[in-house]
Design a protein around this motif. Structure first.
Motif, PDB file in Angstrom:
ATOM      1  N   VAL A  58       1.289  -1.293  -0.191  1.00 16.44           N
ATOM      2  CA  VAL A  58       0.015  -0.065   0.085  1.00 16.44           C
ATOM      3  C   VAL A  58       1.032   1.123   0.359  1.00 16.44           C
ATOM      4  CG1 VAL A  58      -1.956   1.375   1.654  1.00 16.44           C
ATOM      5  CG2 VAL A  58      -2.173  -1.135   1.426  1.00 16.44           C
ATOM      6  N   ASP A  59       1.972   1.530   0.580  1.00 17.54           N
ATOM      7  CA  ASP A  59       2.844   2.392   0.843  1.00 17.54           C
ATOM      8  C   ASP A  59       4.382   2.125   1.743  1.00 17.54           C
ATOM      9  OD1 ASP A  59       2.515   2.962   3.796  1.00 17.54           O
ATOM     10  OD2 ASP A  59       1.675   4.765   4.112  1.00 17.54           O
ATOM     11  N   GLU A  60       5.066   2.982   1.944  1.00 21.87           N
ATOM     12  CA  GLU A  60       6.393   1.931   2.470  1.00 21.87           C
ATOM     13  C   GLU A  60       6.078   1.603   3.687  1.00 21.87           C
ATOM     14  OE1 GLU A  60       5.496   6.635   2.988  1.00 21.87           O
ATOM     15  OE2 GLU A  60       5.775   5.287   1.876  1.00 21.87           O
ATOM     16  N   LYS A  61       5.035   2.269   4.757  1.00 22.38           N
ATOM     17  CA  LYS A  61       4.726   1.434   5.555  1.00 22.38           C
ATOM     18  C   LYS A  61       3.954   0.991   5.929  1.00 22.38           C
ATOM     19  CE  LYS A  61       7.027   5.105   8.010  1.00 22.38           C
ATOM     20  NZ  LYS A  61       7.148   6.078   9.072  1.00 22.38           N
ATOM     21  N   THR A  62       3.326   0.003   4.808  1.00 21.69           N
ATOM     22  CA  THR A  62       1.921  -0.658   5.367  1.00 21.69           C
ATOM     23  C   THR A  62       1.619  -1.402   3.836  1.00 21.69           C
ATOM     24  OG1 THR A  62       0.704   1.468   5.718  1.00 21.69           O
ATOM     25  CG2 THR A  62      -0.563  -0.948   5.110  1.00 21.69           C
ATOM     26  N   ASP A  63       1.533  -2.741   4.332  1.00 17.23           N
ATOM     27  CA  ASP A  63       1.055  -3.891   3.470  1.00 17.23           C
ATOM     28  C   ASP A  63       0.179  -4.689   3.270  1.00 17.23           C
ATOM     29  OD1 ASP A  63       2.261  -5.231   4.597  1.00 17.23           O
ATOM     30  OD2 ASP A  63       3.916  -6.216   4.095  1.00 17.23           O
ATOM     31  N   LEU A  64      -0.294  -5.766   2.467  1.00 19.78           N
ATOM     32  CA  LEU A  64      -1.367  -6.385   2.539  1.00 19.78           C
ATOM     33  C   LEU A  64      -0.950  -8.086   2.535  1.00 19.78           C
ATOM     34  CD1 LEU A  64      -4.358  -6.354   3.028  1.00 19.78           C
ATOM     35  CD2 LEU A  64      -5.025  -7.126   1.488  1.00 19.78           C
ATOM     36  N   SER A  65      -0.752  -9.008   3.993  1.00 17.52           N
ATOM     37  CA  SER A  65       0.131 -10.288   3.531  1.00 17.52           C
ATOM     38  C   SER A  65      -1.448 -11.293   3.800  1.00 17.52           C
ATOM     39  CB  SER A  65       1.599 -10.408   4.653  1.00 17.52           C
ATOM     40  OG  SER A  65       1.049 -10.103   5.607  1.00 17.52           O
ATOM     41  N   TYR A  66      -0.996 -12.686   2.872  1.00 18.41           N
ATOM     42  CA  TYR A  66      -1.337 -13.470   2.374  1.00 18.41           C
ATOM     43  C   TYR A  66      -1.154 -14.443   3.431  1.00 18.41           C
ATOM     44  CZ  TYR A  66      -4.735 -17.910   1.841  1.00 18.41           C
ATOM     45  OH  TYR A  66      -5.342 -18.695   1.472  1.00 18.41           O
ATOM     46  N   ASN A  67      -2.009 -15.413   4.958  1.00 20.35           N
ATOM     47  CA  ASN A  67      -0.907 -16.782   6.008  1.00 20.35           C
ATOM     48  C   ASN A  67      -1.488 -17.816   5.840  1.00 20.35           C
ATOM     49  OD1 ASN A  67       0.938 -14.400   6.310  1.00 20.35           O
ATOM     50  ND2 ASN A  67      -0.205 -13.652   7.723  1.00 20.35           N
ATOM     51  N   ILE A  68      -1.016 -18.823   6.392  1.00 22.94           N
ATOM     52  CA  ILE A  68      -1.583 -19.984   5.886  1.00 22.94           C
ATOM     53  C   ILE A  68      -1.467 -20.573   7.254  1.00 22.94           C
ATOM     54  CG2 ILE A  68      -2.294 -22.284   5.310  1.00 22.94           C
ATOM     55  CD1 ILE A  68      -2.418 -21.307   2.269  1.00 22.94           C
ATOM     56  N   ALA A  69      -2.159 -20.316   8.547  1.00 17.83           N
ATOM     57  CA  ALA A  69      -1.507 -20.815   9.882  1.00 17.83           C
ATOM     58  C   ALA A  69      -2.269 -22.863   9.598  1.00 17.83           C
ATOM     59  CB  ALA A  69      -2.421 -20.351  11.238  1.00 17.83           C
ATOM     60  N   VAL A 113      -7.885 -27.652  15.600  1.00 19.39           N
ATOM     61  CA  VAL A 113      -7.966 -26.420  15.225  1.00 19.39           C
ATOM     62  C   VAL A 113      -6.936 -26.746  13.586  1.00 19.39           C
ATOM     63  CG1 VAL A 113      -8.159 -24.152  14.753  1.00 19.39           C
ATOM     64  CG2 VAL A 113      -8.132 -25.759  17.183  1.00 19.39           C
ATOM     65  N   SER A 114      -8.352 -26.990  12.846  1.00 16.39           N
ATOM     66  CA  SER A 114      -7.718 -27.069  11.393  1.00 16.39           C
ATOM     67  C   SER A 114      -7.314 -26.380  10.910  1.00 16.39           C
ATOM     68  CB  SER A 114      -8.978 -27.708  10.730  1.00 16.39           C
ATOM     69  OG  SER A 114      -9.691 -26.643  10.190  1.00 16.39           O
ATOM     70  N   ALA A 115      -6.058 -26.051   9.560  1.00 10.59           N
ATOM     71  CA  ALA A 115      -5.948 -25.671   9.226  1.00 10.59           C
ATOM     72  C   ALA A 115      -6.774 -23.954   8.575  1.00 10.59           C
ATOM     73  CB  ALA A 115      -4.744 -25.915   7.695  1.00 10.59           C
ATOM     74  N   ARG A 116      -5.972 -22.903   8.676  1.00  4.74           N
ATOM     75  CA  ARG A 116      -7.045 -21.469   8.490  1.00  4.74           C
ATOM     76  C   ARG A 116      -5.963 -20.715   7.624  1.00  4.74           C
ATOM     77  NH1 ARG A 116     -10.631 -24.302  11.700  1.00  4.74           N
ATOM     78  NH2 ARG A 116     -11.790 -23.343  12.510  1.00  4.74           N
ATOM     79  N   LYS A 118     -11.029 -23.171  -1.096  1.00  9.41           N
ATOM     80  CA  LYS A 118     -12.242 -24.103  -0.602  1.00  9.41           C
ATOM     81  C   LYS A 118     -11.053 -25.268   0.461  1.00  9.41           C
ATOM     82  CE  LYS A 118     -14.344 -24.828  -4.854  1.00  9.41           C
ATOM     83  NZ  LYS A 118     -14.387 -25.475  -6.057  1.00  9.41           N
ATOM     84  N   LYS A 119      -9.423 -24.690   0.602  1.00  8.08           N
ATOM     85  CA  LYS A 119      -8.746 -26.117   1.544  1.00  8.08           C
ATOM     86  C   LYS A 119      -8.777 -25.798   3.142  1.00  8.08           C
ATOM     87  CE  LYS A 119      -5.034 -26.256  -1.254  1.00  8.08           C
ATOM     88  NZ  LYS A 119      -3.787 -26.370  -1.863  1.00  8.08           N
ATOM     89  N   TYR A 120      -9.183 -23.977   2.763  1.00  9.70           N
ATOM     90  CA  TYR A 120      -8.928 -23.485   4.584  1.00  9.70           C
ATOM     91  C   TYR A 120     -10.078 -23.102   4.597  1.00  9.70           C
ATOM     92  CZ  TYR A 120      -3.886 -24.517   3.024  1.00  9.70           C
ATOM     93  OH  TYR A 120      -3.088 -25.141   2.323  1.00  9.70           O
ATOM     94  N   VAL A 121     -10.245 -22.942   6.007  1.00  6.15           N
ATOM     95  CA  VAL A 121     -10.988 -22.036   6.960  1.00  6.15           C
ATOM     96  C   VAL A 121     -10.227 -20.825   6.823  1.00  6.15           C
ATOM     97  CG1 VAL A 121     -12.648 -21.644   8.893  1.00  6.15           C
ATOM     98  CG2 VAL A 121     -11.787 -24.188   8.018  1.00  6.15           C
ATOM     99  N   ARG A 122     -11.299 -20.091   6.394  1.00  2.42           N
ATOM    100  CA  ARG A 122     -11.218 -18.244   6.376  1.00  2.42           C
ATOM    101  C   ARG A 122     -11.375 -17.763   7.827  1.00  2.42           C
ATOM    102  NH1 ARG A 122     -10.027 -14.459   2.643  1.00  2.42           N
ATOM    103  NH2 ARG A 122      -8.936 -16.215   1.273  1.00  2.42           N
TER     104      ARG A 122
END
Length: 475
Positions: free
Chosen positions: A351-362, A370-373, A404-408
């Motif tokens: 987004v800017d030099e101090k902000t971003d958007l990331s995607y993680n799979i736990a 507790v299944s993968a999220r 489909k494979k993960y619970v959001r």
């Protein structure tokens, strides 16, 4: 040279005018015809592999797969009740099949025969097949009538039926048959209301608004022609990818020097609010200890403002605060290589030099309970009151829909604070405020165990990673 330039300019101008004219024509036709298409009972829609029709006597289409499954459930209901009733008659009367049929059917009495349960199942089957297979109704009223009449019948049957008569012992199958009829009836109701109708509604809407044609391509070209240079620079393409490629690999981050769109402004506002909430968590005093191991402590507190239980990890690490802060920011995509609690981490958008958007799979936790999220998180970092921080909050990103494979999962305002330790520049105290909603029907005790274990394991893996970093720096 000027002649060639003029020809290009004239050609471009003509093409642009043609697109604008086509857009105007398409817009007038589209606006006039879109509403009738949604309301027309004689339309056929195509979406993916589904070709479904809302016309009751359509010969060129088939019903949706989810509706076919619902009709098969009704057939299963009838067959199951009939087989149970046949077994019941054999165990009760001990006669031949035809003799038992004669006693249950020809000499039918409401108080002694269960043949009526089979007839009620046949009534449900006929009603469902006629209404939802032949006439293809898109409303719940028919199944509501079927369920209501069945429940009234079963309640009366339970009170009036003689479970032991003529000196014969009670047959357990009589209870099973009545209960099975009741349960399957409500399963059919749930399946129609929560599966069939919502799924078909989505298919119809997508089929209506998502059809590709020459007119939609023309509109797309016109929109591209009207797009300004800044907007054109903001666009980025993600290749479709191969079958072996994960969904996340198809998305790439874009340069941080681009002009901020309206969505980016929303992200920046969310980042500011998250930072303020993180500092409220830092100043919170009502933490209670959940688990402690040497220098690592996991605490929790119920935050009224967030209406949720928040977890806090405190651990002392052999690394400077700024060094760990920079490592966490710059190498977030490499964290699954040393942190087994994460299966995947990718930056979706800068987004800017101090902000971003990331995607993680736990990874799964609590021994698989507790299944993968997967999570989409907005990160915003900086320094405040001479303390480094990374504020984290859940966000939406249209280019990464639920997998489909993960619970959001859903993240709330939280983050990490990297505290300097006075007199020890090569050490820091990491405070991680974990605010997450795992979604699903998970008992709170399982959540406590799972998240506490994840936080404690993170400390262990982080220490090993820090030792590897130091050994690499030395070498």
């Amino acid at each position: 040279m000027s002649t060639g330039s003029d020809m290009v300019s004239v050609g471009s101008s003509r093409e642009q005018k043609a697109r604008q004219a086509g857009t105007a024509m398409y817009g007038s036709i589209h606006n006039q015809n879109m509403a009738p298409r949604l309301e027309n009972d004689h339309s056929t829609y195509v979406y993916g592999s589904e070709r479904i029709s809302t016309h009751r006597y359509s010969h060129c289409s088939t019903i949706s797969s989810v509706r076919r499954t619902f009709c098969l459930v009704a057939l299963f209901d009838l067959c199951f009740c009939f087989i149970l009733w046949v077994i019941y008659t054999q165990l009760t009367d001990g006669n031949t099949v035809w003799k038992a049929f004669e006693q249950q059917v020809a000499n039918y009495h409401f108080e002694t025969s269960l043949f009526d349960t089979v007839m009620v199942a046949a009534f449900r089957f006929a009603l469902i097949e006629l209404g939802y297979a032949l006439f293809r109704l898109n409303h719940w009223w028919l199944i509501a009538i079927s369920t209501s009449l069945t429940c009234i019948f079963l309640i009366a049957k339970v009170f009036l039926f003689e479970f032991s008569h003529d000196g014969k012992q009670e047959n357990p199958l009589s209870y099973i048959l009545l209960l099975a009829s009741f349960i399957i009836t409500w399963v059919e109701t749930w399946f129609l209301d929560f599966k069939v109708l919502p799924t078909e509604k989505k298919i119809l809407l997508k089929g209506t608004h998502g059809e590709s044609s020459e007119r939609s391509n023309l509109l797309q070209h016109a929109e591209e022609a009207n797009r300004g240079p800044d907007e054109e620079r903001d666009r980025y393409y993600s290749p479709a990818g191969s079958d072996d490629e994960s969904d996340v690999e198809r998305y790439r981050s874009i340069p941080s020097t681009r002009t901020h769109s309206r969505k980016d402004q929303e992200y920046l506002k969310l980042a500011k609010d998250t930072m303020e909430m993180l500092w409220e968590l830092v100043n919170e005093k009502g933490w209670s200890t959940e688990k402690k191991s040497e220098d690592d402590v996991v605490k929790s507190a119920y935050i009224k403002k967030l209406k949720r239980k928040i977890y806090k990890l405190e651990c002392v690490l052999d690394i400077g605060a700024q060094e760990l802060w920079e490592e966490t920011i710059e190498h977030v995509n490499e964290s699954p290589s040393w942190n087994p609690t994460l299966l995947e981490a990718k930056t979706l958008l800068v987004v800017d030099e101090k902000t971003d958007l990331s995607y993680n799979i736990a990874a799964e936790a609590a021994g698989g309970l507790v299944s993968a999220r997967d999570f989409i998180n907005l990160r915003h970092w900086g320094e405040r009151d001479q303390t480094f921080f990374i504020a984290v909050n859940g966000a939406s990103f249209s280019e990464m829909p639920p997998q489909k494979k993960y619970v959001r999962g859903e993240s709330g305002p939280g983050g990490m604070v990297f505290n300097r330790i006075a007199g020890e520049p090569n050490k820091c105290r990491l405070d991680w405020y974990l605010n997450t909603n795992l979604r699903g029907w998970i008992p709170q005790a399982v959540i406590d165990q799972g998240l506490t274990s994840v936080l404690m394991d993170y400390c262990k893996y982080l220490r090993v990673h820090i030792r590897d970093l130091k050994s690499r720096n030395i070498s």
